[in-house]
Structures are given as structure tokens and as C-alpha cells.
Motif scaffolding. Structure first.
Motif, PDB file in Angstrom:
ATOM      1  N   TYR A  60      21.723  85.265 133.607  1.00  9.81           N
ATOM      2  CA  TYR A  60      21.673  83.872 133.178  1.00  9.81           C
ATOM      3  C   TYR A  60      21.421  82.932 134.346  1.00  9.81           C
ATOM      4  O   TYR A  60      21.856  83.186 135.477  1.00  9.81           O
ATOM      5  CB  TYR A  60      23.006  83.480 132.514  1.00  9.81           C
ATOM      6  CG  TYR A  60      23.322  84.288 131.290  1.00  9.81           C
ATOM      7  CD1 TYR A  60      24.116  85.423 131.367  1.00  9.81           C
ATOM      8  CD2 TYR A  60      22.807  83.915 130.051  1.00  9.81           C
ATOM      9  CE1 TYR A  60      24.395  86.180 130.243  1.00  9.81           C
ATOM     10  CE2 TYR A  60      23.078  84.668 128.918  1.00  9.81           C
ATOM     11  CZ  TYR A  60      23.869  85.804 129.027  1.00  9.81           C
ATOM     12  OH  TYR A  60      24.135  86.551 127.903  1.00  9.81           O
ATOM     13  N   ALA A  61      20.751  81.835 134.041  1.00  6.18           N
ATOM     14  CA  ALA A  61      20.655  80.757 135.007  1.00  6.18           C
ATOM     15  C   ALA A  61      22.051  80.162 135.202  1.00  6.18           C
ATOM     16  O   ALA A  61      22.865  80.136 134.269  1.00  6.18           O
ATOM     17  CB  ALA A  61      19.691  79.694 134.504  1.00  6.18           C
ATOM     18  N   ASP A  62      22.296  79.671 136.396  1.00  4.20           N
ATOM     19  CA  ASP A  62      23.610  79.097 136.689  1.00  4.20           C
ATOM     20  C   ASP A  62      23.957  77.955 135.739  1.00  4.20           C
ATOM     21  O   ASP A  62      25.120  77.770 135.376  1.00  4.20           O
ATOM     22  CB  ASP A  62      23.662  78.603 138.137  1.00  4.20           C
ATOM     23  CG  ASP A  62      23.732  79.734 139.140  1.00  4.20           C
ATOM     24  OD1 ASP A  62      23.452  79.482 140.323  1.00  4.20           O
ATOM     25  OD2 ASP A  62      24.051  80.872 138.741  1.00  4.20           O
ATOM     26  N   SER A  63      22.938  77.215 135.334  1.00  5.25           N
ATOM     27  CA  SER A  63      23.173  76.032 134.503  1.00  5.25           C
ATOM     28  C   SER A  63      23.691  76.371 133.108  1.00  5.25           C
ATOM     29  O   SER A  63      24.243  75.492 132.427  1.00  5.25           O
ATOM     30  CB  SER A  63      21.884  75.219 134.378  1.00  5.25           C
ATOM     31  OG  SER A  63      20.861  76.001 133.807  1.00  5.25           O
ATOM     32  N   LYS A  65      25.329  79.592 132.459  1.00 11.36           N
ATOM     33  CA  LYS A  65      26.276  80.705 132.556  1.00 11.36           C
ATOM     34  C   LYS A  65      27.617  80.297 131.943  1.00 11.36           C
ATOM     35  O   LYS A  65      28.144  79.221 132.224  1.00 11.36           O
ATOM     36  CB  LYS A  65      26.443  81.096 134.022  1.00 11.36           C
ATOM     37  CG  LYS A  65      26.891  82.521 134.254  1.00 11.36           C
ATOM     38  CD  LYS A  65      26.796  82.872 135.744  1.00 11.36           C
ATOM     39  CE  LYS A  65      25.363  82.955 136.204  1.00 11.36           C
ATOM     40  NZ  LYS A  65      25.254  83.396 137.610  1.00 11.36           N
TER      41      LYS A  65
END
Length: 116
Positions: A60-63, A65
Motif C-alpha cells: 500500500y501507499a503510505d497515504s 495504509k
């Protein structure tokens, strides 16, 4: 002929949830190396949101997660993106992507709008 069809987008208030679906024909998600969800906000580049690999590993992208979950139903040949705790900054067109015989294929996109 490979076709990916996204559905499930819509308008939701901040804090709400949506589940996006990507149904495939002409390819099989479970034997493709990876399948992804991307999103593109107005005036911005398309960015990778979530990936599921052939082995079922998810990235996942950090944004997103902790809020989004990508999954795959092999029997339905469909990939999902469960989106919880939505924020206005999640507003974008969401695209499904997969690699079939080494070539990338895209769906037409589904609009997600999160109101504050």
C-alpha cells in the motif's frame, strides 16, 4: 481481448466507506504477476495506491495504509479495493491495472468523491 471494468465509485462523506470492484475478462487475475489500483486526482499524476501480487502479497501507499484493503476473489476473477475512513484528499478517479503476458491493461476508471 483483455477488458477491466471498475465499479463502486460514488459520493461519500468524510469518514465513510466504499468498495471498488474490478472485473476482468480475457485475463485471469490470479495468474498475473500483479494487479493494482491507481488513482488520479484533478491536475495531478496517476499514482499507485495498492498492489496484490500473484502470491497474494499486498502493498500500500503510505497515504492509504491502514485504511484501504486490496483483495482478490479468484472464483469471480475480480479485484476489490475496500476504502474506509475516507478523506477529502482521497477524491480521484480510481483505475484498475493488471499485467497480462507482460503488457499492462487499464480499466476505464471510477470516480470517488469524498465530501468534507
Amino acid at each position: 481481448q483483455v477488458q477491466l471494468v471498475e465499479s463502486g465509485g460514488g459520493l461519500v462523506q468524510a469518514g465513510g466507506s466504499l468498495r471498488l470492484s474490478c472485473a476482468a475478462s480475457g485475463t485471469i487475475f490470479s495468474i498475473n504477476a500483479r494487479s493494482d489500483w491507481y488513482r488520479q486526482a484533478p491536475g495531478k499524476q496517476r499514482v499507485l495506491v495498492a498492489t496484490i501480487t500473484i502470491g497474494g502479497t499486498t502493498i500500500y501507499a503510505d497515504s492509504v495504509k491502514g485504511r484501504f484493503t486490496i483483495s482478490r476473489d479468484n472464483a469471480k476473477n475480480t479485484v476489490y479495493l475496500q476504502m474506509n475512513s475516507l478523506k477529502p484528499e482521497d477524491t480521484a478517479v480510481y483505475y484498475c491495472n493488471t499485467f497480462h503476458l507482460g503488457q499492462p491493461y487499464w480499466g476505464q476508471g471510477t470516480q470517488v468523491t469524498v465530501s468534507s
